[in-house]
Write an enzyme that holds these catalytic residues in place. Structure first.
Site, PDB file in Angstrom:
ATOM      1  N   ASP A 192       0.826  -1.213   0.000  1.00 20.31           N
ATOM      2  CA  ASP A 192       0.000   0.000   0.000  1.00 20.31           C
ATOM      3  C   ASP A 192       0.855   1.255   0.000  1.00 20.31           C
ATOM      4  O   ASP A 192       0.345   2.364  -0.134  1.00 20.31           O
ATOM      5  CB  ASP A 192      -1.003   0.004   1.151  1.00 20.31           C
ATOM      6  CG  ASP A 192      -0.346  -0.049   2.526  1.00 20.31           C
ATOM      7  OD1 ASP A 192       0.887  -0.187   2.608  1.00 20.31           O
ATOM      8  OD2 ASP A 192      -1.091   0.015   3.534  1.00 20.31           O
ATOM      9  N   SER A 193       2.181   1.078   0.073  1.00 23.09           N
ATOM     10  CA  SER A 193       3.101   2.198  -0.134  1.00 23.09           C
ATOM     11  C   SER A 193       2.934   2.794  -1.521  1.00 23.09           C
ATOM     12  O   SER A 193       3.392   3.916  -1.776  1.00 23.09           O
ATOM     13  CB  SER A 193       4.548   1.739   0.061  1.00 23.09           C
ATOM     14  OG  SER A 193       4.808   0.553  -0.678  1.00 23.09           O
TER      15      SER A 193
ATOM     16  N   ASP B 200      -1.043  -6.186  -0.114  1.00 24.69           N
ATOM     17  CA  ASP B 200      -1.439  -5.529   1.129  1.00 24.69           C
ATOM     18  C   ASP B 200      -2.946  -5.324   1.193  1.00 24.69           C
ATOM     19  O   ASP B 200      -3.582  -4.944   0.201  1.00 24.69           O
ATOM     20  CB  ASP B 200      -0.781  -4.145   1.221  1.00 24.69           C
ATOM     21  CG  ASP B 200       0.482  -4.161   2.052  1.00 24.69           C
ATOM     22  OD1 ASP B 200       0.680  -5.094   2.845  1.00 24.69           O
ATOM     23  OD2 ASP B 200       1.283  -3.212   1.917  1.00 24.69           O
TER      24      ASP B 200
ATOM     25  N   LYS C  60      -1.305  -9.427   3.074  1.00 22.34           N
ATOM     26  CA  LYS C  60      -0.579  -8.923   4.243  1.00 22.34           C
ATOM     27  C   LYS C  60      -1.445  -7.926   4.977  1.00 22.34           C
ATOM     28  O   LYS C  60      -2.109  -7.090   4.351  1.00 22.34           O
ATOM     29  CB  LYS C  60       0.743  -8.266   3.844  1.00 22.34           C
ATOM     30  CG  LYS C  60       1.536  -7.737   5.057  1.00 22.34           C
ATOM     31  CD  LYS C  60       2.939  -7.299   4.684  1.00 22.34           C
ATOM     32  CE  LYS C  60       2.983  -5.953   3.997  1.00 22.34           C
ATOM     33  NZ  LYS C  60       2.532  -4.843   4.895  1.00 22.34           N
TER      34      LYS C  60
ATOM     35  N   GLU D  51      -1.588  -5.433   8.786  1.00 24.91           N
ATOM     36  CA  GLU D  51      -0.804  -4.866   9.880  1.00 24.91           C
ATOM     37  C   GLU D  51      -1.463  -5.143  11.223  1.00 24.91           C
ATOM     38  O   GLU D  51      -2.694  -5.149  11.338  1.00 24.91           O
ATOM     39  CB  GLU D  51      -0.650  -3.353   9.682  1.00 24.91           C
ATOM     40  CG  GLU D  51       0.105  -2.975   8.418  1.00 24.91           C
ATOM     41  CD  GLU D  51       0.264  -1.468   8.256  1.00 24.91           C
ATOM     42  OE1 GLU D  51      -0.111  -0.715   9.180  1.00 24.91           O
ATOM     43  OE2 GLU D  51       0.745  -1.043   7.186  1.00 24.91           O
TER      44      GLU D  51
ATOM     45  N   GLU E 139       9.159  -4.081  10.914  1.00 24.24           N
ATOM     46  CA  GLU E 139       9.551  -2.778  10.377  1.00 24.24           C
ATOM     47  C   GLU E 139      10.025  -1.845  11.479  1.00 24.24           C
ATOM     48  O   GLU E 139       9.332  -1.627  12.473  1.00 24.24           O
ATOM     49  CB  GLU E 139       8.402  -2.118   9.617  1.00 24.24           C
ATOM     50  CG  GLU E 139       8.799  -0.765   9.029  1.00 24.24           C
ATOM     51  CD  GLU E 139       7.814  -0.210   8.020  1.00 24.24           C
ATOM     52  OE1 GLU E 139       8.049   0.929   7.540  1.00 24.24           O
ATOM     53  OE2 GLU E 139       6.826  -0.883   7.697  1.00 24.24           O
TER      54      GLU E 139
END
Length: 277
Positions: A49-50, A88, A118, A120, A186
């Site tokens: 999602d970056s 993501d 993925k 978070e 991270e």
């Protein structure tokens, strides 16, 4: 095995089996051309999602949507032949309930062909990870600095220092127990990353963590020097393509203004050239 058999992408079980072995090579990709470039060299390609910050000019990843992730996932899938693709789950697509997470994860996998998703979060997201993995959705976890939570974390700060160390360790243990096949660490202290890597049975993938992790990941635009708005400490630049592109564009502009481009070899005559005999 036939010498002509096609190499297939790793499965989550293959990634899990790499624990403690040769480090996993992971990069982000958001487009077909970069997927084609990274595919021969990587075990995992993350459609991160970056992309919201790198390609869409957003100030953070929070504004990224499901439609964006699906579109970029489809683009990356067209360029892959052997690497595993992980996509993501964007902010707001999984936090409400495990059922919401299942609907959106199933859409991502169905519409992109991703091998896994993925998400978070650690202890708080462990029930969702377990819910998904029990329903055939492989999950890569992400703990430490979780960019979707910057508003509560107070920015892009190192996580797990001092008394906060126990929280990150608990997150790591929780996602492993819940069934994640790997976990991104991270921006955590190297000693903590090493401790987590030794303590949990699933591969750790570091970004701003430790060389002792079971793998590493970087944003491709960072490591190629294409994204130049800022440079994270953990992002080693293996090239300066942004500078090269800037010079190339400037040269092009100069040649257009001076009428040096297009030259004779770039335009077409009134008659087609005679075919070669």
């Amino acid at each position: 095995m036939s010498a002509t058999a096609k190499k297939t992408a790793p499965m989550p079980s293959d990634i899990l089996a790499r624990k403690g072995g040769t480090p996993l090579v992971c990069l982000t990709a958001y487009t077909t051309p970069f997927a084609q470039l990274t595919d021969p060299h990587c075990d995992i390609i993350l459609v991160g999602d970056s992309v919201g910050m790198v390609h869409h000019g957003l100030p953070s990843t929070i504004g990224v949507t499901m439609d964006m992730m699906v579109m970029h996932g489809q683009a990356v899938a067209r360029g892959l032949k052997q690497a595993m693709m992980v996509v993501d789950m964007p902010f707001g697509s999984y936090e409400e309930s495990p059922e919401q997470a299942l609907r959106n994860a199933a859409r991502i996998m169905r519409e992109t062909g991703a091998g896994a998703v993925k998400l978070e979060g650690g202890v708080t997201m462990a029930p969702t990870i377990e819910f998904l993995t029990n329903r055939s959705i492989p999950v890569m976890a992400h703990i430490g600095l979780t960019p979707q939570a910057i508003n509560t974390l107070g920015g892009y700060k190192v996580q797990g220092r001092g008394e906060d160390r126990e929280r990150i360790m608990a997150d790591a243990e929780a996602v492993a127990k819940a069934g994640a096949f790997s976990v991104v660490l991270e921006k955590v202290p190297a000693s903590l990353a090493d401790e987590i890597t030794a303590a949990i049975p699933i591969p750790t993938i570091g970004i701003g963590a430790s060389a002792g992790c079971d793998g590493q990941i970087l944003v491709i635009d960072d490591m190629l020097g294409l994204f130049t708005a800022f440079k994270p400490k953990f992002a080693k630049r293996y090239a300066t393509l942004g500078d090269d592109a800037d010079k190339a564009i400037a040269d092009y502009a100069d040649e257009v203004r001076s009428r040096a481009f297009p030259a004779a070899e770039h335009v077409f005559g009134d008659k087609a050239p005679e075919p070669k005999k």
